[in-house]
Scaffold this motif. Sequence first.
Motif, PDB file in Angstrom:
ATOM      1  N   ALA A   1     -11.966  -3.668  28.746  1.00  0.00           N
ATOM      2  CA  ALA A   1     -13.071  -4.601  28.562  1.00  0.00           C
ATOM      3  C   ALA A   1     -14.170  -4.005  27.702  1.00  0.00           C
ATOM      4  CB  ALA A   1     -13.631  -5.008  29.926  1.00  0.00           C
ATOM      5  N   PHE A   2     -14.407  -2.698  27.853  1.00  0.00           N
ATOM      6  CA  PHE A   2     -15.468  -2.064  27.077  1.00  0.00           C
ATOM      7  C   PHE A   2     -15.054  -1.823  25.627  1.00  0.00           C
ATOM      8  CE2 PHE A   2     -17.822   1.603  25.454  1.00  0.00           C
ATOM      9  CZ  PHE A   2     -19.132   1.182  25.685  1.00  0.00           C
ATOM     10  N   LEU A   3     -13.791  -1.466  25.413  1.00  0.00           N
ATOM     11  CA  LEU A   3     -13.342  -1.065  24.077  1.00  0.00           C
ATOM     12  C   LEU A   3     -12.838  -2.221  23.221  1.00  0.00           C
ATOM     13  CD1 LEU A   3     -11.412   2.212  24.973  1.00  0.00           C
ATOM     14  CD2 LEU A   3     -13.609   2.034  23.798  1.00  0.00           C
ATOM     15  N   THR A   4     -12.602  -3.371  23.832  1.00  0.00           N
ATOM     16  CA  THR A   4     -12.062  -4.503  23.087  1.00  0.00           C
ATOM     17  C   THR A   4     -12.867  -5.760  23.377  1.00  0.00           C
ATOM     18  OG1 THR A   4     -10.512  -5.365  24.755  1.00  0.00           O
ATOM     19  CG2 THR A   4      -9.766  -3.489  23.437  1.00  0.00           C
ATOM     20  N   VAL A   5     -12.539  -6.813  22.643  1.00  0.00           N
ATOM     21  CA  VAL A   5     -13.209  -8.104  22.853  1.00  0.00           C
ATOM     22  C   VAL A   5     -12.449  -8.977  23.839  1.00  0.00           C
ATOM     23  CG1 VAL A   5     -14.217  -8.070  20.546  1.00  0.00           C
ATOM     24  CG2 VAL A   5     -11.975  -9.145  20.886  1.00  0.00           C
ATOM     25  N   PHE A   6     -11.356  -8.472  24.379  1.00  0.00           N
ATOM     26  CA  PHE A   6     -10.525  -9.279  25.263  1.00  0.00           C
ATOM     27  C   PHE A   6     -11.128  -9.344  26.677  1.00  0.00           C
ATOM     28  CE2 PHE A   6      -7.424  -7.225  22.259  1.00  0.00           C
ATOM     29  CZ  PHE A   6      -7.318  -8.339  21.431  1.00  0.00           C
ATOM     30  N   PRO A   7     -11.148 -10.509  27.285  1.00  0.00           N
ATOM     31  CA  PRO A   7     -11.768 -10.683  28.614  1.00  0.00           C
ATOM     32  C   PRO A   7     -10.830 -10.246  29.741  1.00  0.00           C
ATOM     33  CG  PRO A   7     -10.960 -12.791  27.828  1.00  0.00           C
ATOM     34  CD  PRO A   7     -10.691 -11.805  26.717  1.00  0.00           C
TER      35      PRO A   7
ATOM     36  N   LEU B   1     -17.187  -2.251  17.077  1.00  0.00           N
ATOM     37  CA  LEU B   1     -18.075  -1.430  17.896  1.00  0.00           C
ATOM     38  C   LEU B   1     -18.280  -0.035  17.311  1.00  0.00           C
ATOM     39  CD1 LEU B   1     -19.599  -1.141  20.637  1.00  0.00           C
ATOM     40  CD2 LEU B   1     -17.435  -0.339  21.617  1.00  0.00           C
ATOM     41  N   HIS B   2     -17.205   0.592  16.881  1.00  0.00           N
ATOM     42  CA  HIS B   2     -17.293   1.975  16.407  1.00  0.00           C
ATOM     43  C   HIS B   2     -17.853   2.046  14.988  1.00  0.00           C
ATOM     44  CE1 HIS B   2     -15.101   2.466  20.007  1.00  0.00           C
ATOM     45  NE2 HIS B   2     -13.957   2.025  19.536  1.00  0.00           N
ATOM     46  N   LEU B   3     -17.592   1.030  14.186  1.00  0.00           N
ATOM     47  CA  LEU B   3     -18.162   1.003  12.842  1.00  0.00           C
ATOM     48  C   LEU B   3     -19.678   0.900  12.891  1.00  0.00           C
ATOM     49  CD1 LEU B   3     -15.576  -1.323  11.071  1.00  0.00           C
ATOM     50  CD2 LEU B   3     -15.924   1.125  10.649  1.00  0.00           C
ATOM     51  N   ASP B   4     -20.189   0.149  13.844  1.00  0.00           N
ATOM     52  CA  ASP B   4     -21.639   0.048  14.019  1.00  0.00           C
ATOM     53  C   ASP B   4     -22.227   1.421  14.341  1.00  0.00           C
ATOM     54  OD1 ASP B   4     -24.129  -1.621  14.478  1.00  0.00           O
ATOM     55  OD2 ASP B   4     -23.924  -0.697  16.452  1.00  0.00           O
TER      56      ASP B   4
ATOM     57  N   ARG C   1      -9.754   7.222  20.389  1.00  0.00           N
ATOM     58  CA  ARG C   1     -10.446   7.017  21.661  1.00  0.00           C
ATOM     59  C   ARG C   1     -10.415   8.273  22.526  1.00  0.00           C
ATOM     60  NH1 ARG C   1      -9.348   3.573  18.690  1.00  0.00           N
ATOM     61  NH2 ARG C   1     -10.529   1.629  18.521  1.00  0.00           N
ATOM     62  N   TRP C   2      -9.481   9.172  22.245  1.00  0.00           N
ATOM     63  CA  TRP C   2      -9.461  10.451  22.961  1.00  0.00           C
ATOM     64  C   TRP C   2     -10.692  11.285  22.635  1.00  0.00           C
ATOM     65  CZ3 TRP C   2      -8.868  15.463  20.778  1.00  0.00           C
ATOM     66  CH2 TRP C   2      -8.715  16.493  21.724  1.00  0.00           C
ATOM     67  N   ILE C   3     -11.160  11.241  21.400  1.00  0.00           N
ATOM     68  CA  ILE C   3     -12.326  12.039  21.034  1.00  0.00           C
ATOM     69  C   ILE C   3     -13.551  11.612  21.828  1.00  0.00           C
ATOM     70  CG2 ILE C   3     -13.001  10.546  19.103  1.00  0.00           C
ATOM     71  CD1 ILE C   3     -13.398  14.372  19.324  1.00  0.00           C
ATOM     72  N   GLN C   4     -13.612  10.344  22.221  1.00  0.00           N
ATOM     73  CA  GLN C   4     -14.720   9.905  23.062  1.00  0.00           C
ATOM     74  C   GLN C   4     -14.669  10.584  24.424  1.00  0.00           C
ATOM     75  OE1 GLN C   4     -15.900   5.770  23.113  1.00  0.00           O
ATOM     76  NE2 GLN C   4     -14.517   5.273  21.429  1.00  0.00           N
ATOM     77  N   VAL C   5     -13.464  10.751  24.940  1.00  0.00           N
ATOM     78  CA  VAL C   5     -13.298  11.429  26.227  1.00  0.00           C
ATOM     79  C   VAL C   5     -13.769  12.879  26.122  1.00  0.00           C
ATOM     80  CG1 VAL C   5     -11.685  12.005  28.065  1.00  0.00           C
ATOM     81  CG2 VAL C   5     -11.324   9.940  26.698  1.00  0.00           C
ATOM     82  N   VAL C   6     -13.398  13.540  25.045  1.00  0.00           N
ATOM     83  CA  VAL C   6     -13.777  14.947  24.848  1.00  0.00           C
ATOM     84  C   VAL C   6     -15.292  15.092  24.769  1.00  0.00           C
ATOM     85  CG1 VAL C   6     -13.614  16.927  23.300  1.00  0.00           C
ATOM     86  CG2 VAL C   6     -11.606  15.485  23.684  1.00  0.00           C
ATOM     87  N   LEU C   7     -15.919  14.304  23.910  1.00  0.00           N
ATOM     88  CA  LEU C   7     -17.363  14.433  23.716  1.00  0.00           C
ATOM     89  C   LEU C   7     -18.130  14.051  24.980  1.00  0.00           C
ATOM     90  CD1 LEU C   7     -17.746  12.998  20.094  1.00  0.00           C
ATOM     91  CD2 LEU C   7     -17.694  15.393  20.810  1.00  0.00           C
TER      92      LEU C   7
ATOM     93  N   LEU D   1     -20.372   8.591  19.807  1.00  0.00           N
ATOM     94  CA  LEU D   1     -19.005   8.398  20.307  1.00  0.00           C
ATOM     95  C   LEU D   1     -18.236   7.430  19.416  1.00  0.00           C
ATOM     96  CD1 LEU D   1     -19.609   8.132  24.166  1.00  0.00           C
ATOM     97  CD2 LEU D   1     -19.014  10.149  22.824  1.00  0.00           C
ATOM     98  N   GLY D   2     -18.895   6.339  19.017  1.00  0.00           N
ATOM     99  CA  GLY D   2     -18.237   5.372  18.146  1.00  0.00           C
ATOM    100  C   GLY D   2     -17.917   5.944  16.783  1.00  0.00           C
ATOM    101  N   ALA D   3     -18.867   6.663  16.205  1.00  0.00           N
ATOM    102  CA  ALA D   3     -18.651   7.259  14.888  1.00  0.00           C
ATOM    103  C   ALA D   3     -17.525   8.284  14.935  1.00  0.00           C
ATOM    104  CB  ALA D   3     -19.941   7.920  14.395  1.00  0.00           C
TER     105      ALA D   3
END
Length: 251
Positions: free
Chosen positions: A13-19, A80-83, A149-155, A230-232
């Motif tokens: 839900a957080f990483l995508t636009v899907f409900p 989300l990540h491009l922003d 998305r793994w790099i987000q976990v690391v950071l 995290l997004g960048a």
Amino acid sequence: MKREWFELRLAGAFLTVFPVARDLKTTPERLGRSLAFFPAVGLILGLLLVVLNWALGALLPRAVLDCVLILILIGATGALHLDGMADLLDGLAGGKDREGILRIMKDSRVGAMGVVGLIMVLLLKYLALFNVPEDFKSAALLIMPCAGRWIQVVLASFCRYVRPEGGTGGAFVDHAGEREFLIGTATLLLAALVLFGLKGIFLVFLIGLAAMVLLRYFEARLGGVTGDVLGAATEVVEVLTLLLILAVISS
């Protein structure tokens, strides 16, 4: 297993636009635990790209199809990540110190550096994907969003959140730890091994080195991370993964 399924849906839900988690009640602790399944959500996004690549492959030329696949990935994630990439580049280009960088990053307007950076990131991602040999394309489409998305976990697991006023990213960073890192890393390693064999382990090793560099850089420049960071980082690692597949795996 019920809790893990909950956390996977929360990550989706957080990483995508899907409900996929409208009926779920969240807490900062649950958001932090859902980080463990960020790479798994990346694999699901990659699977979507593989299916679309197969379905549209006979209808569109490769050059057009690869552009469409990148656009679909952007749409599925709500850009989300491009922003975050645009905000970070503007901050790094215009800020003289940490406070200045964070102040610029918070501004909703996009500056010249952010625009140029977005164009170059998307162009490089497209060209890298287009040049991945067809034999490796499905594997590349799967591992790229997983590693991103793994790099987000690391950071989030090894850095502190630097905005004193808090923010959405703070809920993840403040409650991530060893469990999230181990599960996320195991997911990436297993996926790489299945997709690329022993070369996949080497690929993850190189991505891991890049993750260490990013971690040290953000610690030195900002003292930690924000949601934009995290997004960048996701965009950077997605591009890097495709480049490593070109340079190391497919060769």
